[in-house]
Write a protein that holds these residues in place. Structure first.
Motif, PDB file in Angstrom:
ATOM      1  N   ALA A  42      11.125  84.426  46.729  1.00 19.16           N
ATOM      2  CA  ALA A  42      10.962  85.656  45.953  1.00 19.16           C
ATOM      3  C   ALA A  42      10.415  85.355  44.562  1.00 19.16           C
ATOM      4  O   ALA A  42       9.561  86.097  44.045  1.00 19.16           O
ATOM      5  CB  ALA A  42      12.298  86.390  45.853  1.00 19.16           C
ATOM      6  N   ALA A  43      10.874  84.265  43.952  1.00 16.88           N
ATOM      7  CA  ALA A  43      10.391  83.894  42.621  1.00 16.88           C
ATOM      8  C   ALA A  43       8.900  83.573  42.656  1.00 16.88           C
ATOM      9  O   ALA A  43       8.155  83.912  41.722  1.00 16.88           O
ATOM     10  CB  ALA A  43      11.186  82.712  42.082  1.00 16.88           C
ATOM     11  N   GLU A  44       8.458  82.923  43.728  1.00 17.72           N
ATOM     12  CA  GLU A  44       7.019  82.658  43.868  1.00 17.72           C
ATOM     13  C   GLU A  44       6.233  83.971  43.907  1.00 17.72           C
ATOM     14  O   GLU A  44       5.169  84.099  43.287  1.00 17.72           O
ATOM     15  CB  GLU A  44       6.767  81.856  45.146  1.00 17.72           C
ATOM     16  N   ARG A  45       6.753  84.932  44.652  1.00 21.93           N
ATOM     17  CA  ARG A  45       6.079  86.241  44.691  1.00 21.93           C
ATOM     18  C   ARG A  45       6.103  86.891  43.317  1.00 21.93           C
ATOM     19  O   ARG A  45       5.124  87.509  42.881  1.00 21.93           O
ATOM     20  CB  ARG A  45       6.740  87.143  45.732  1.00 21.93           C
ATOM     21  N   GLY A  46       7.235  86.738  42.630  1.00 22.01           N
ATOM     22  CA  GLY A  46       7.347  87.288  41.280  1.00 22.01           C
ATOM     23  C   GLY A  46       6.370  86.645  40.317  1.00 22.01           C
ATOM     24  O   GLY A  46       5.818  87.320  39.432  1.00 22.01           O
ATOM     25  N   MET A  47       6.147  85.353  40.477  1.00 20.16           N
ATOM     26  CA  MET A  47       5.173  84.660  39.624  1.00 20.16           C
ATOM     27  C   MET A  47       3.778  85.250  39.818  1.00 20.16           C
ATOM     28  O   MET A  47       3.054  85.515  38.849  1.00 20.16           O
ATOM     29  CB  MET A  47       5.175  83.171  39.952  1.00 20.16           C
ATOM     30  N   GLN A  48       3.412  85.473  41.075  1.00 16.74           N
ATOM     31  CA  GLN A  48       2.100  86.042  41.347  1.00 16.74           C
ATOM     32  C   GLN A  48       2.005  87.472  40.802  1.00 16.74           C
ATOM     33  O   GLN A  48       0.957  87.874  40.260  1.00 16.74           O
ATOM     34  CB  GLN A  48       1.827  86.027  42.860  1.00 16.74           C
ATOM     35  N   ARG A  49       3.082  88.227  40.937  1.00  9.76           N
ATOM     36  CA  ARG A  49       3.079  89.588  40.376  1.00  9.76           C
ATOM     37  C   ARG A  49       2.937  89.549  38.857  1.00  9.76           C
ATOM     38  O   ARG A  49       2.227  90.373  38.263  1.00  9.76           O
ATOM     39  CB  ARG A  49       4.367  90.328  40.763  1.00  9.76           C
ATOM     40  N   PHE A  50       3.628  88.595  38.236  1.00 12.24           N
ATOM     41  CA  PHE A  50       3.545  88.488  36.776  1.00 12.24           C
ATOM     42  C   PHE A  50       2.108  88.240  36.347  1.00 12.24           C
ATOM     43  O   PHE A  50       1.582  88.916  35.457  1.00 12.24           O
ATOM     44  CB  PHE A  50       4.447  87.359  36.272  1.00 12.24           C
ATOM     45  N   LEU A  85      12.328  88.855  31.947  1.00 12.84           N
ATOM     46  CA  LEU A  85      12.665  90.176  31.432  1.00 12.84           C
ATOM     47  C   LEU A  85      11.655  91.224  31.881  1.00 12.84           C
ATOM     48  O   LEU A  85      11.840  92.414  31.629  1.00 12.84           O
ATOM     49  CB  LEU A  85      12.722  90.152  29.899  1.00 12.84           C
ATOM     50  N   ARG A  86      10.601  90.762  32.582  1.00 15.06           N
ATOM     51  CA  ARG A  86       9.534  91.684  32.963  1.00 15.06           C
ATOM     52  C   ARG A  86       9.334  91.802  34.470  1.00 15.06           C
ATOM     53  O   ARG A  86       8.758  92.790  34.929  1.00 15.06           O
ATOM     54  CB  ARG A  86       8.223  91.249  32.290  1.00 15.06           C
ATOM     55  N   VAL A  87       9.801  90.807  35.228  1.00 16.99           N
ATOM     56  CA  VAL A  87       9.594  90.821  36.677  1.00 16.99           C
ATOM     57  C   VAL A  87      10.933  90.597  37.379  1.00 16.99           C
ATOM     58  O   VAL A  87      11.628  89.612  37.109  1.00 16.99           O
ATOM     59  CB  VAL A  87       8.562  89.758  37.096  1.00 16.99           C
ATOM     60  N   ARG A  88      11.272  91.483  38.282  1.00 16.84           N
ATOM     61  CA  ARG A  88      12.587  91.508  38.920  1.00 16.84           C
ATOM     62  C   ARG A  88      12.926  90.211  39.646  1.00 16.84           C
ATOM     63  O   ARG A  88      14.031  89.689  39.533  1.00 16.84           O
ATOM     64  CB  ARG A  88      12.643  92.688  39.895  1.00 16.84           C
ATOM     65  N   GLU A  89      11.993  89.685  40.441  1.00 16.76           N
ATOM     66  CA  GLU A  89      12.295  88.491  41.232  1.00 16.76           C
ATOM     67  C   GLU A  89      12.597  87.279  40.342  1.00 16.76           C
ATOM     68  O   GLU A  89      13.410  86.429  40.695  1.00 16.76           O
ATOM     69  CB  GLU A  89      11.123  88.155  42.166  1.00 16.76           C
TER      70      GLU A  89
END
Length: 287
Positions: A42-50, A85-89
């Motif tokens: 999930a954190a990897e997906r969050g990184m890409q979203r960021f 503080l900006r991306v949930r994952e």
């Protein structure tokens, strides 16, 4: 320390007395596998979203927030503060209970709060693309903090070793009074020569981390990382942590201390409040 809250996590994965002794002797410690694959996925997906600008929350436009990597900078070393503080994952990873519980035990404090985080991306080494992180301490950038027990949890999103630009530590350096260090320096040899000239024993240790392990280091531990020659980008997050009793320290050596947190946290009694739950949430014990 009141150990009752520790019972809420898998105690066999927490550092024992020998591990805490190692941390205070060497200034760093590497955990067992404490992060589940699904949290890291999930954190990897969050990184890409960021990086794509798909954020769940916005922050004020202050230097520490606006100064990070942007797509127009290209495929270079990326450092973005306050990503959790900006991306949930990414927030879910930072708040994973075993990180805060481990930090509290290593620092020998009853409670841990987030100080801030740094989302880090190190491209594969190539000519003309500086991607080293110079020898430095986190404490040198945190002069506004009263605590000497702050520490950092470094989380790789995949297996990382020296060839991939893993973090290196100088054992015992948290007890040094060293000067002339620089996060942004690409001249590792010059920094090492400067430390040696000050009488310090510069023999780096670069732990290999499997996915799910976390390295923890003291805020005064000298650390850095070399180029990434692994064939794929190194992806990670540094979670900077503060004890519950850390407070704003208004001046050092006659100058006013400053950190970007000072522009983000609420004000109490005329000073930045590092217990602001929106910017510096408590990670352990869980609220």
């Amino acid at each position: 320390m009141d150990t009752q809250p520790i019972q809420a996590v898998a105690t066999e994965l927490l550092p024992g007395p020998a591990d805490v002794e190692f941390f205070w002797e060497n200034g760093y410690w590497v955990s067992p596998l404490i992060l589940p694959a699904e949290v890291l996925d999930a954190a990897e997906r969050g990184m890409q979203r960021f990086y794509a600008g798909d954020h769940d929350a916005t922050l004020p436009d202050v230097p520490g927030v606006r100064g990070g990597w942007r797509p127009e900078h290209g495929d270079v070393l990326r450092k973005n503060d306050y990503a959790s503080l900006r991306v949930r994952e990414l927030s879910d990873l930072v708040k994973y209970p075993l990180i805060g519980a481990t930090a509290a035990l290593l620092a020998e404090v009853p409670g841990i709060r987030l100080w801030h985080d740094q989302l880090l991306y190190k491209p594969v080494d190539r000519a003309g693309t500086p991607a080293r992180v110079g020898w430095h301490t986190d404490r040198q950038y945190w002069q506004s903090c009263s605590s000497e027990k702050m520490l950092t949890a470094w989380v790789g999103f995949h297996d990382v070793d020296e060839s991939g630009g893993a973090v290196s530590f100088l054992p015992g350096s948290h007890r040094w009074e060293v000067s002339g260090l620089d996060f942004f320096s690409q001249d590792t040899a010059a920094l090492e020569s400067a430390m040696a000239a000050q009488g310090f024993d510069v023999r780096p240790v670069t732990p290999r981390l499997r996915r799910g392990q976390v390295s923890f280091h003291h805020c005064r531990t000298v650390h850095g990382s070399g180029p990434n020659r692994s064939g794929e980008a190194r992806r990670s997050i540094a979670i900077h942590l503060q004890p519950d009793d850390n407070r704003y320290r208004p001046a050092t050596d006659g100058t006013r201390a400053y950190h970007p947190n000072d522009d983000l946290v609420r004000v109490a009694d005329g000073m930045p409040d590092y217990t602001d739950p929106d910017i510096c949430p408590r990670l352990w014990p869980r609220p």
